[in-house]
Motif scaffolding. Structure first.
Motif, PDB file in Angstrom:
ATOM      1  N   LEU A   1     -25.256  -6.100  16.283  1.00 36.51           N
ATOM      2  CA  LEU A   1     -25.456  -5.993  17.723  1.00 36.51           C
ATOM      3  C   LEU A   1     -24.784  -7.184  18.396  1.00 36.51           C
ATOM      4  CD1 LEU A   1     -29.251  -5.086  18.039  1.00 36.51           C
ATOM      5  CD2 LEU A   1     -27.319  -3.580  18.453  1.00 36.51           C
ATOM      6  N   PRO A   2     -24.390  -7.053  19.659  1.00 32.74           N
ATOM      7  CA  PRO A   2     -23.839  -8.211  20.370  1.00 32.74           C
ATOM      8  C   PRO A   2     -24.819  -9.381  20.312  1.00 32.74           C
ATOM      9  CG  PRO A   2     -23.545  -6.226  21.668  1.00 32.74           C
ATOM     10  CD  PRO A   2     -24.410  -5.852  20.496  1.00 32.74           C
TER      11      PRO A   2
ATOM     12  N   TRP B   1     -28.583   3.786  16.532  1.00 30.92           N
ATOM     13  CA  TRP B   1     -27.840   5.031  16.376  1.00 30.92           C
ATOM     14  C   TRP B   1     -27.380   5.585  17.720  1.00 30.92           C
ATOM     15  CZ3 TRP B   1     -30.345  10.340  16.164  1.00 30.92           C
ATOM     16  CH2 TRP B   1     -29.430  11.320  15.749  1.00 30.92           C
ATOM     17  N   ARG B   2     -26.129   5.948  17.785  1.00 32.89           N
ATOM     18  CA  ARG B   2     -25.529   6.664  18.921  1.00 32.89           C
ATOM     19  C   ARG B   2     -25.663   5.915  20.243  1.00 32.89           C
ATOM     20  NH1 ARG B   2     -26.960  12.851  18.696  1.00 32.89           N
ATOM     21  NH2 ARG B   2     -25.027  12.955  19.848  1.00 32.89           N
ATOM     22  N   GLU B   3     -25.631   4.610  20.180  1.00 33.21           N
ATOM     23  CA  GLU B   3     -25.722   3.793  21.388  1.00 33.21           C
ATOM     24  C   GLU B   3     -24.363   3.840  22.093  1.00 33.21           C
ATOM     25  OE1 GLU B   3     -28.349   2.510  23.460  1.00 33.21           O
ATOM     26  OE2 GLU B   3     -29.016   1.762  21.515  1.00 33.21           O
ATOM     27  N   LYS B   4     -24.347   4.299  23.344  1.00 38.33           N
ATOM     28  CA  LYS B   4     -23.080   4.379  24.084  1.00 38.33           C
ATOM     29  C   LYS B   4     -22.523   3.000  24.388  1.00 38.33           C
ATOM     30  CE  LYS B   4     -23.971   8.878  25.986  1.00 38.33           C
ATOM     31  NZ  LYS B   4     -24.297   9.688  27.113  1.00 38.33           N
TER      32      LYS B   4
ATOM     33  N   ARG C   1     -29.088  -4.299  22.314  1.00 38.39           N
ATOM     34  CA  ARG C   1     -29.422  -5.734  22.322  1.00 38.39           C
ATOM     35  C   ARG C   1     -30.419  -6.042  23.442  1.00 38.39           C
ATOM     36  NH1 ARG C   1     -29.273  -8.932  18.834  1.00 38.39           N
ATOM     37  NH2 ARG C   1     -31.419  -8.801  19.363  1.00 38.39           N
ATOM     38  N   ARG C   2     -30.135  -5.565  24.652  1.00 45.79           N
ATOM     39  CA  ARG C   2     -31.043  -5.807  25.789  1.00 45.79           C
ATOM     40  C   ARG C   2     -32.416  -5.200  25.538  1.00 45.79           C
ATOM     41  NH1 ARG C   2     -26.224  -5.191  28.847  1.00 45.79           N
ATOM     42  NH2 ARG C   2     -26.533  -2.948  28.957  1.00 45.79           N
ATOM     43  N   TRP C   3     -32.441  -4.000  24.983  1.00 45.98           N
ATOM     44  CA  TRP C   3     -33.701  -3.307  24.722  1.00 45.98           C
ATOM     45  C   TRP C   3     -34.551  -4.099  23.733  1.00 45.98           C
ATOM     46  CZ3 TRP C   3     -35.799  -0.226  20.609  1.00 45.98           C
ATOM     47  CH2 TRP C   3     -36.869   0.581  21.005  1.00 45.98           C
TER      48      TRP C   3
ATOM     49  N   ASN D   1     -38.007  -7.695  18.772  1.00 43.49           N
ATOM     50  CA  ASN D   1     -37.152  -7.193  17.707  1.00 43.49           C
ATOM     51  C   ASN D   1     -37.918  -7.175  16.390  1.00 43.49           C
ATOM     52  OD1 ASN D   1     -35.196  -6.573  15.863  1.00 43.49           O
ATOM     53  ND2 ASN D   1     -33.722  -8.077  16.581  1.00 43.49           N
ATOM     54  N   PRO D   2     -38.305  -5.977  15.920  1.00 44.29           N
ATOM     55  CA  PRO D   2     -39.047  -5.904  14.673  1.00 44.29           C
ATOM     56  C   PRO D   2     -38.162  -5.944  13.426  1.00 44.29           C
ATOM     57  CG  PRO D   2     -38.796  -3.721  15.571  1.00 44.29           C
ATOM     58  CD  PRO D   2     -38.168  -4.669  16.563  1.00 44.29           C
ATOM     59  N   TYR D   3     -36.845  -5.992  13.615  1.00 42.51           N
ATOM     60  CA  TYR D   3     -35.909  -5.817  12.509  1.00 42.51           C
ATOM     61  C   TYR D   3     -35.418  -7.136  11.925  1.00 42.51           C
ATOM     62  CZ  TYR D   3     -35.897  -1.278  14.783  1.00 42.51           C
ATOM     63  OH  TYR D   3     -36.282  -0.097  15.361  1.00 42.51           O
ATOM     64  N   ALA D   4     -35.352  -7.189  10.600  1.00 42.95           N
ATOM     65  CA  ALA D   4     -34.769  -8.341   9.913  1.00 42.95           C
ATOM     66  C   ALA D   4     -33.269  -8.389  10.184  1.00 42.95           C
ATOM     67  CB  ALA D   4     -35.040  -8.247   8.411  1.00 42.95           C
ATOM     68  N   LEU D   5     -32.624  -7.226  10.161  1.00 41.36           N
ATOM     69  CA  LEU D   5     -31.213  -7.071  10.505  1.00 41.36           C
ATOM     70  C   LEU D   5     -31.033  -5.725  11.192  1.00 41.36           C
ATOM     71  CD1 LEU D   5     -29.513  -8.202   7.159  1.00 41.36           C
ATOM     72  CD2 LEU D   5     -29.508  -9.480   9.319  1.00 41.36           C
ATOM     73  N   VAL D   6     -30.041  -5.659  12.069  1.00 39.58           N
ATOM     74  CA  VAL D   6     -29.742  -4.406  12.766  1.00 39.58           C
ATOM     75  C   VAL D   6     -28.247  -4.152  12.662  1.00 39.58           C
ATOM     76  CG1 VAL D   6     -29.814  -3.158  14.961  1.00 39.58           C
ATOM     77  CG2 VAL D   6     -31.592  -4.825  14.438  1.00 39.58           C
TER      78      VAL D   6
END
Length: 178
Positions: free
Chosen positions: A49-50, A101-104, A110-112, A118-123
């Motif tokens: 992600l940015p 997935w399928r992010e335009k 990133r903003r979301w 952020n529950p993710y170790a990596l995205v």
């Protein structure tokens, strides 16, 4: 004899249809079988992600039992699921990896996550669905349980809730750790 068949055949067909409907009603629509169960995670390497320094690769999913969550900032069900994923992360029980997935617009994901936690170790970003297709994703959210060898052991379709966590995902993870 032929007259009896003319009267009996429609009744038999009706009974067969009723039996098929009854069997179908006993199936859970969330139980979508995956051909990947008990197979290694497909090989992939996703961009970050940015603002992140690294994305997500299939090698990241080896070494410990983990969850892989397919999400998108555009996904209403993902919004509903998100607090549960943050809650799971906060327990430290299992690492969760995300596939955006399928992010335009990659900045939307990133903003979301910045806004909601952020529950993710990596995205990793999957804007063209290449990895999602390899995982057999039918829609977001979907969550996969991956064992320490990088093998997919379970696929959950739909939002993770307290009930799904307590009754399905957590017991599977505990079983894989034994």
């Amino acid at each position: 004899m032929v007259r009896k068949l003319i009267f009996i055949a429609p009744a038999l067909m009706f009974l067969l249809l009723v039996g098929a409907f009854v069997l179908g009603l006993n199936n859970n629509p969330r139980d979508i079988p995956s051909v990947l169960i008990n197979r290694p995670v497909p090989a992939f390497a996703l961009e970050p992600l940015p603002g992140d320094t690294r994305g997500l690769t299939s090698d990241d999913l080896k070494g410990d039992v983990s969850l892989v969550n397919i999400f998108g900032s555009w996904c209403v069900a993902c919004v509903a699921e998100h607090p549960y994923l943050v809650k799971i992360r906060d327990t430290g029980f299992v690492k969760i990896y995300g596939i955006d997935w399928r992010e335009k617009n990659p900045a939307d994901g990133r903003r979301w996550l910045d806004r909601n936690g952020n529950p993710y170790a990596l995205v990793g970003l999957d804007p063209d669905s290449k990895v999602a297709v390899d995982f057999g994703v039918t829609g977001a959210p979907e969550t996969f349980v991956v064992d320490k060898a990088g093998v997919i052991r379970y696929k959950h379709v739909g939002p993770v809730t307290d009930e799904v966590w307590a009754n399905t995902l957590k017991p599977i993870i505990e079983g894989l750790r034994k």
